[in-house]
Design a protein around this motif. Structure first.
Motif, PDB file in Angstrom:
ATOM      1  N   THR A   1      67.918 -34.472 -62.902  1.00 17.90           N
ATOM      2  CA  THR A   1      69.469 -34.670 -63.928  1.00 17.90           C
ATOM      3  C   THR A   1      69.802 -34.211 -64.909  1.00 17.90           C
ATOM      4  OG1 THR A   1      69.538 -37.158 -65.374  1.00 17.90           O
ATOM      5  CG2 THR A   1      67.276 -36.102 -64.575  1.00 17.90           C
TER       6      THR A   1
ATOM      7  N   THR B   1      70.386 -35.794 -67.671  1.00 17.55           N
ATOM      8  CA  THR B   1      69.629 -37.032 -69.219  1.00 17.55           C
ATOM      9  C   THR B   1      68.672 -37.005 -69.146  1.00 17.55           C
ATOM     10  OG1 THR B   1      70.845 -38.569 -69.979  1.00 17.55           O
ATOM     11  CG2 THR B   1      70.999 -38.530 -67.742  1.00 17.55           C
ATOM     12  N   ALA B   2      67.937 -37.380 -69.947  1.00 18.99           N
ATOM     13  CA  ALA B   2      66.686 -38.052 -70.680  1.00 18.99           C
ATOM     14  C   ALA B   2      66.453 -39.402 -69.883  1.00 18.99           C
ATOM     15  CB  ALA B   2      66.012 -37.834 -71.396  1.00 18.99           C
ATOM     16  N   LYS B   3      68.076 -40.265 -70.830  1.00 16.73           N
ATOM     17  CA  LYS B   3      68.436 -41.179 -69.923  1.00 16.73           C
ATOM     18  C   LYS B   3      68.026 -41.514 -68.695  1.00 16.73           C
ATOM     19  CE  LYS B   3      71.150 -42.320 -73.563  1.00 16.73           C
ATOM     20  NZ  LYS B   3      72.325 -43.225 -73.932  1.00 16.73           N
ATOM     21  N   GLY B   4      68.122 -41.279 -67.475  1.00 22.86           N
ATOM     22  CA  GLY B   4      68.380 -41.300 -66.428  1.00 22.86           C
ATOM     23  C   GLY B   4      66.315 -41.166 -65.899  1.00 22.86           C
TER      24      GLY B   4
ATOM     25  N   PRO C   1      63.696 -42.373 -66.891  1.00 25.07           N
ATOM     26  CA  PRO C   1      62.463 -43.540 -67.037  1.00 25.07           C
ATOM     27  C   PRO C   1      62.968 -44.555 -65.963  1.00 25.07           C
ATOM     28  CG  PRO C   1      63.847 -43.650 -69.012  1.00 25.07           C
ATOM     29  CD  PRO C   1      63.923 -42.066 -68.349  1.00 25.07           C
ATOM     30  N   LYS C   2      64.644 -45.266 -65.447  1.00 25.31           N
ATOM     31  CA  LYS C   2      65.443 -45.454 -64.701  1.00 25.31           C
ATOM     32  C   LYS C   2      64.454 -45.627 -62.965  1.00 25.31           C
ATOM     33  CE  LYS C   2      69.348 -47.061 -67.095  1.00 25.31           C
ATOM     34  NZ  LYS C   2      70.682 -46.573 -66.944  1.00 25.31           N
TER      35      LYS C   2
ATOM     36  N   LEU D   1      57.446 -37.987 -70.556  1.00 32.65           N
ATOM     37  CA  LEU D   1      58.371 -38.640 -71.101  1.00 32.65           C
ATOM     38  C   LEU D   1      57.506 -38.763 -73.051  1.00 32.65           C
ATOM     39  CD1 LEU D   1      60.800 -41.410 -69.421  1.00 32.65           C
ATOM     40  CD2 LEU D   1      61.558 -38.969 -70.830  1.00 32.65           C
TER      41      LEU D   1
ATOM     42  N   SER E   1      60.184 -43.135 -76.471  1.00 35.72           N
ATOM     43  CA  SER E   1      61.546 -43.497 -75.188  1.00 35.72           C
ATOM     44  C   SER E   1      60.646 -44.468 -73.970  1.00 35.72           C
ATOM     45  CB  SER E   1      61.408 -42.279 -74.245  1.00 35.72           C
ATOM     46  OG  SER E   1      60.848 -41.644 -73.656  1.00 35.72           O
ATOM     47  N   VAL E   2      60.134 -44.846 -74.172  1.00 35.58           N
ATOM     48  CA  VAL E   2      59.186 -45.868 -72.854  1.00 35.58           C
ATOM     49  C   VAL E   2      58.009 -46.854 -73.164  1.00 35.58           C
ATOM     50  CG1 VAL E   2      59.620 -44.837 -70.963  1.00 35.58           C
ATOM     51  CG2 VAL E   2      57.347 -44.369 -71.736  1.00 35.58           C
TER      52      VAL E   2
ATOM     53  N   ASP F   1      58.717 -50.842 -72.284  1.00 33.56           N
ATOM     54  CA  ASP F   1      58.256 -50.772 -70.344  1.00 33.56           C
ATOM     55  C   ASP F   1      57.008 -50.563 -70.278  1.00 33.56           C
ATOM     56  OD1 ASP F   1      61.071 -50.835 -69.233  1.00 33.56           O
ATOM     57  OD2 ASP F   1      61.075 -48.598 -70.361  1.00 33.56           O
TER      58      ASP F   1
END
Length: 60
Positions: free
Chosen positions: A20, A22-25, A27-28, A39, A43-44, A47
């Motif tokens: 990926t 992007t770092a946003k992908g 955690p998903k 990470l 950022s998590v 969660d």
């Protein structure tokens, strides 16, 4: 990992790859059960607090 019962080590064979830009992908991806991500805690954080993710190898 406070609050989690100690369990014996398990080993799983893995295959495939994931990329990926992007770092946003990441955690998903972990939330969907596709693997381990590295990470910053911030950022998590939510969660982790909800128990949706758990920290592993925190000492490293």
């Amino acid at each position: 990992m406070a609050g989690l019962p100690k369990q014996p080590a398990t080993f799983h064979k893995t295959s495939g790859n994931f990329a990926t830009n992007t770092a946003k992908g990441l955690p998903k991806t972990a939330l969907a059960g596709y693997g381990i991500v590295y990470l910053p805690t911030c950022s998590v954080y939510d969660d982790l607090q909800r128990g949706d993710l758990c920290a592993i190898l925190s000492d490293y």
